[in-house]
Design a protein around this motif. Sequence first.
Motif, PDB file in Angstrom:
ATOM      1  N   ARG A  11       0.659  -1.425   0.224  1.00  0.00           N
ATOM      2  CA  ARG A  11      -0.238  -0.123  -0.333  1.00  0.00           C
ATOM      3  C   ARG A  11       0.692   1.109  -0.490  1.00  0.00           C
ATOM      4  NH1 ARG A  11      -3.723  -1.053   5.234  1.00  0.00           N
ATOM      5  NH2 ARG A  11      -2.307  -2.373   5.554  1.00  0.00           N
ATOM      6  N   VAL A  12       1.886   0.945   0.309  1.00  0.00           N
ATOM      7  CA  VAL A  12       2.811   2.634   0.809  1.00  0.00           C
ATOM      8  C   VAL A  12       3.682   2.340  -0.520  1.00  0.00           C
ATOM      9  CG1 VAL A  12       2.348   2.865   2.376  1.00  0.00           C
ATOM     10  CG2 VAL A  12       4.563   1.591   1.947  1.00  0.00           C
ATOM     11  N   SER A  13       4.284   1.086  -1.627  1.00  0.00           N
ATOM     12  CA  SER A  13       5.186   1.335  -2.307  1.00  0.00           C
ATOM     13  C   SER A  13       4.683   1.062  -3.818  1.00  0.00           C
ATOM     14  CB  SER A  13       6.008   0.148  -1.898  1.00  0.00           C
ATOM     15  OG  SER A  13       7.056  -0.196  -2.900  1.00  0.00           O
ATOM     16  N   ALA A  14       4.643   1.730  -4.458  1.00  0.00           N
ATOM     17  CA  ALA A  14       4.391   1.385  -6.090  1.00  0.00           C
ATOM     18  C   ALA A  14       5.307   0.635  -6.377  1.00  0.00           C
ATOM     19  CB  ALA A  14       3.892   2.533  -6.754  1.00  0.00           C
ATOM     20  N   VAL A  15       6.290   1.011  -5.723  1.00  0.00           N
ATOM     21  CA  VAL A  15       7.725  -0.295  -6.905  1.00  0.00           C
ATOM     22  C   VAL A  15       7.244  -1.625  -5.948  1.00  0.00           C
ATOM     23  CG1 VAL A  15       9.382  -1.149  -6.966  1.00  0.00           C
ATOM     24  CG2 VAL A  15       9.457   1.373  -6.085  1.00  0.00           C
ATOM     25  N   GLN A  16       6.670  -2.066  -4.855  1.00  0.00           N
ATOM     26  CA  GLN A  16       6.091  -3.108  -4.571  1.00  0.00           C
ATOM     27  C   GLN A  16       5.323  -4.132  -5.272  1.00  0.00           C
ATOM     28  OE1 GLN A  16       6.093  -4.087  -0.244  1.00  0.00           O
ATOM     29  NE2 GLN A  16       5.203  -5.915  -0.502  1.00  0.00           N
ATOM     30  N   THR A  17       3.641  -3.172  -5.426  1.00  0.00           N
ATOM     31  CA  THR A  17       2.696  -2.825  -6.377  1.00  0.00           C
ATOM     32  C   THR A  17       3.370  -3.742  -7.783  1.00  0.00           C
ATOM     33  OG1 THR A  17       1.725  -1.587  -5.212  1.00  0.00           O
ATOM     34  CG2 THR A  17       0.509  -2.229  -7.192  1.00  0.00           C
ATOM     35  N   TYR A  18       4.001  -2.942  -8.199  1.00  0.00           N
ATOM     36  CA  TYR A  18       4.143  -3.097  -9.689  1.00  0.00           C
ATOM     37  C   TYR A  18       5.739  -3.851  -9.750  1.00  0.00           C
ATOM     38  CZ  TYR A  18       1.605  -0.194 -11.314  1.00  0.00           C
ATOM     39  OH  TYR A  18       0.392   1.290 -11.886  1.00  0.00           O
ATOM     40  N   SER A  19       6.127  -4.680  -9.097  1.00  0.00           N
ATOM     41  CA  SER A  19       6.858  -5.967  -8.512  1.00  0.00           C
ATOM     42  C   SER A  19       6.152  -7.242  -9.076  1.00  0.00           C
ATOM     43  CB  SER A  19       7.741  -5.591  -7.573  1.00  0.00           C
ATOM     44  OG  SER A  19       6.705  -6.533  -6.456  1.00  0.00           O
ATOM     45  N   LEU A  48      13.997   6.747 -11.052  1.00  0.00           N
ATOM     46  CA  LEU A  48      14.934   6.315 -11.373  1.00  0.00           C
ATOM     47  C   LEU A  48      14.595   4.577 -10.767  1.00  0.00           C
ATOM     48  CD1 LEU A  48      17.568   8.092 -11.811  1.00  0.00           C
ATOM     49  CD2 LEU A  48      16.163   7.684 -14.187  1.00  0.00           C
ATOM     50  N   PRO A  49      14.356   4.224  -9.105  1.00  0.00           N
ATOM     51  CA  PRO A  49      14.382   2.980  -9.070  1.00  0.00           C
ATOM     52  C   PRO A  49      13.257   2.615  -9.058  1.00  0.00           C
ATOM     53  CG  PRO A  49      14.685   4.646  -7.287  1.00  0.00           C
ATOM     54  CD  PRO A  49      14.724   5.707  -8.528  1.00  0.00           C
ATOM     55  N   PHE A  50      12.161   3.214  -9.778  1.00  0.00           N
ATOM     56  CA  PHE A  50      11.080   2.831  -9.484  1.00  0.00           C
ATOM     57  C   PHE A  50      10.707   2.416 -11.084  1.00  0.00           C
ATOM     58  CE2 PHE A  50       5.745   3.706 -11.990  1.00  0.00           C
ATOM     59  CZ  PHE A  50       5.817   1.992 -11.120  1.00  0.00           C
ATOM     60  N   LYS A  51      11.543   2.868 -12.426  1.00  0.00           N
ATOM     61  CA  LYS A  51      11.832   2.826 -13.076  1.00  0.00           C
ATOM     62  C   LYS A  51      12.291   1.461 -13.919  1.00  0.00           C
ATOM     63  CE  LYS A  51      13.666   4.506 -17.938  1.00  0.00           C
ATOM     64  NZ  LYS A  51      14.573   5.998 -18.438  1.00  0.00           N
ATOM     65  N   ASP A  52      14.118   1.270 -13.251  1.00  0.00           N
ATOM     66  CA  ASP A  52      14.231   0.296 -13.155  1.00  0.00           C
ATOM     67  C   ASP A  52      13.734  -1.159 -12.607  1.00  0.00           C
ATOM     68  OD1 ASP A  52      17.111   2.264 -12.949  1.00  0.00           O
ATOM     69  OD2 ASP A  52      17.693   1.610 -11.855  1.00  0.00           O
ATOM     70  N   SER A  53      12.940  -1.175 -11.374  1.00  0.00           N
ATOM     71  CA  SER A  53      12.533  -2.500 -11.119  1.00  0.00           C
ATOM     72  C   SER A  53      12.109  -2.883 -11.892  1.00  0.00           C
ATOM     73  CB  SER A  53      11.710  -2.204  -9.794  1.00  0.00           C
ATOM     74  OG  SER A  53      10.890  -3.079  -9.704  1.00  0.00           O
ATOM     75  N   VAL A  54      10.617  -2.141 -12.484  1.00  0.00           N
ATOM     76  CA  VAL A  54       9.469  -1.960 -14.169  1.00  0.00           C
ATOM     77  C   VAL A  54       9.871  -2.725 -14.664  1.00  0.00           C
ATOM     78  CG1 VAL A  54       7.744  -1.353 -14.558  1.00  0.00           C
ATOM     79  CG2 VAL A  54       7.169  -0.165 -12.921  1.00  0.00           C
ATOM     80  N   GLN A  55      11.362  -1.857 -15.430  1.00  0.00           N
ATOM     81  CA  GLN A  55      11.063  -2.406 -16.788  1.00  0.00           C
ATOM     82  C   GLN A  55      12.798  -4.055 -16.850  1.00  0.00           C
ATOM     83  OE1 GLN A  55      14.086   0.840 -18.199  1.00  0.00           O
ATOM     84  NE2 GLN A  55      12.606   1.804 -18.566  1.00  0.00           N
ATOM     85  N   GLY A  56      13.084  -4.754 -15.109  1.00  0.00           N
ATOM     86  CA  GLY A  56      13.478  -5.418 -14.684  1.00  0.00           C
ATOM     87  C   GLY A  56      12.768  -6.917 -14.730  1.00  0.00           C
ATOM     88  N   GLY A  57      11.242  -6.222 -14.748  1.00  0.00           N
ATOM     89  CA  GLY A  57      10.176  -7.209 -13.963  1.00  0.00           C
ATOM     90  C   GLY A  57       8.690  -7.975 -14.990  1.00  0.00           C
ATOM     91  N   PRO A  58       8.152  -8.043 -14.573  1.00  0.00           N
ATOM     92  CA  PRO A  58       6.576  -9.039 -15.854  1.00  0.00           C
ATOM     93  C   PRO A  58       5.844  -7.975 -16.089  1.00  0.00           C
ATOM     94  CG  PRO A  58       5.935  -8.998 -13.190  1.00  0.00           C
ATOM     95  CD  PRO A  58       7.710  -8.236 -12.763  1.00  0.00           C
ATOM     96  N   ASN A  59       5.902  -6.404 -15.932  1.00  0.00           N
ATOM     97  CA  ASN A  59       5.527  -5.363 -16.009  1.00  0.00           C
ATOM     98  C   ASN A  59       6.017  -3.960 -17.551  1.00  0.00           C
ATOM     99  OD1 ASN A  59       2.531  -5.641 -14.458  1.00  0.00           O
ATOM    100  ND2 ASN A  59       4.415  -4.984 -12.959  1.00  0.00           N
ATOM    101  N   ALA A  60       6.929  -4.745 -17.899  1.00  0.00           N
ATOM    102  CA  ALA A  60       8.149  -3.668 -18.616  1.00  0.00           C
ATOM    103  C   ALA A  60       7.402  -3.473 -19.845  1.00  0.00           C
ATOM    104  CB  ALA A  60       8.653  -4.997 -18.867  1.00  0.00           C
ATOM    105  N   GLN A  61       6.220  -4.189 -20.770  1.00  0.00           N
ATOM    106  CA  GLN A  61       5.802  -3.964 -21.854  1.00  0.00           C
ATOM    107  C   GLN A  61       4.418  -3.053 -21.147  1.00  0.00           C
ATOM    108  OE1 GLN A  61       7.124  -4.550 -24.509  1.00  0.00           O
ATOM    109  NE2 GLN A  61       8.515  -5.493 -23.089  1.00  0.00           N
ATOM    110  N   ARG A  62       4.220  -1.961 -20.220  1.00  0.00           N
ATOM    111  CA  ARG A  62       2.556  -1.871 -19.294  1.00  0.00           C
ATOM    112  C   ARG A  62       3.105  -0.842 -18.641  1.00  0.00           C
ATOM    113  NH1 ARG A  62      -1.669  -4.971 -19.018  1.00  0.00           N
ATOM    114  NH2 ARG A  62      -1.938  -7.325 -19.660  1.00  0.00           N
ATOM    115  N   VAL A  63       4.292  -0.352 -18.400  1.00  0.00           N
ATOM    116  CA  VAL A  63       4.715   1.010 -18.326  1.00  0.00           C
ATOM    117  C   VAL A  63       5.999   1.508 -19.033  1.00  0.00           C
ATOM    118  CG1 VAL A  63       5.055   2.159 -16.241  1.00  0.00           C
ATOM    119  CG2 VAL A  63       3.966  -0.333 -15.270  1.00  0.00           C
ATOM    120  N   ARG A  64       5.394   3.016 -19.673  1.00  0.00           N
ATOM    121  CA  ARG A  64       5.991   3.593 -19.720  1.00  0.00           C
ATOM    122  C   ARG A  64       6.835   4.497 -19.510  1.00  0.00           C
ATOM    123  NH1 ARG A  64       3.243   3.658 -25.990  1.00  0.00           N
ATOM    124  NH2 ARG A  64       3.124   1.923 -26.577  1.00  0.00           N
ATOM    125  N   PHE A  65       7.750   4.749 -19.908  1.00  0.00           N
ATOM    126  CA  PHE A  65       8.402   6.190 -18.412  1.00  0.00           C
ATOM    127  C   PHE A  65       8.956   7.495 -20.081  1.00  0.00           C
ATOM    128  CE2 PHE A  65       9.078   2.575 -17.049  1.00  0.00           C
ATOM    129  CZ  PHE A  65       8.597   3.132 -15.122  1.00  0.00           C
TER     130      PHE A  65
END
Length: 290
Positions: free
Chosen positions: A208-216, A240-257
């Motif tokens: 709930r307090v981390s979009a990084v965790q939500t989008y992991s 940058l931390p969110f971008k790095d996490s998302v681009q290395g995870g299962p939502n890389a094609q679902r999130v644009r920066f």
Amino acid sequence: MNPEPIAAPDRGGISVPVVRVESADELVFNPQRGALRYSVPLDDRGSLDALMLNKGSRALVVVFHGAMLNGRHHLPRFEWLRTLDERAEYSCLFLSDPTLSVDSKLLLGWYLGWEGMELYPLLGEVITKAAQAAGAEQIVLVGSSGGGFAALQVAPHLPGTLAIAFNAQTALNRYHWKAQANYIRRVRPALEDRGKSRRKWLSALGSRVSAVQTYSGPVRNRALVVQNVRDEHHYAKHYLPFKDSVQGGPNAQRVRFEEYSAAPFHEPPSRGRFVETIDRGLTMLEDWTA
């Protein structure tokens, strides 16, 4: 008898007629075109205020606000109302953060809710009802700063939607301690009594307090994350931390920066950038669902 919608809201939307309901379960949005406010008690601690601009459009834009200014703490808060009222292309739903209704001195609540009140899934249900009343087939959730965080967090409860977040926090334990402490002490004082490092108090709330965790993990929504590179804190600690996490995870094609350069401090985007990005977001959503 409930009031009739009016053609256009005033500045701030305060004089728009109010529909009062007993609970969120009983909330029904008026399908007629025009502006109406809705006031919904959630429990004995807080309430939800929403303003709906029903334009009978195919798309619904849902707006979350950021922090209130000290000394100008007036609820409800319907951010970007004047800007989006002019747009005929989409209906709009403005949500004032119920968390701020818990304590009049709270300036930022990220729509987190309080003990026993998880707002993100509840707001997902409210948005679904609004979209149905407006006849909207597309939903875009948008916000800046704390409102951007909320957009990112609510969107996973609405498959097929798009979250647009400007200069947003993405992990609240990386944000300024004063804002964290104000939320904890005014809304969730039990966290402060846990005896752990103050930097770990919010960790009890998990994703709930981390979009990084939500989008992991896999999500079924899309997101567009837009950042001013000269907003140094948010660029380095959140974007940058969110971008790095998302681009290395299962939502890389679902999130644009997207990055842009503006004044060297934390501010909402310009009115033009805000509207143009929403317009492009709707086109993206069309392409993704085609």
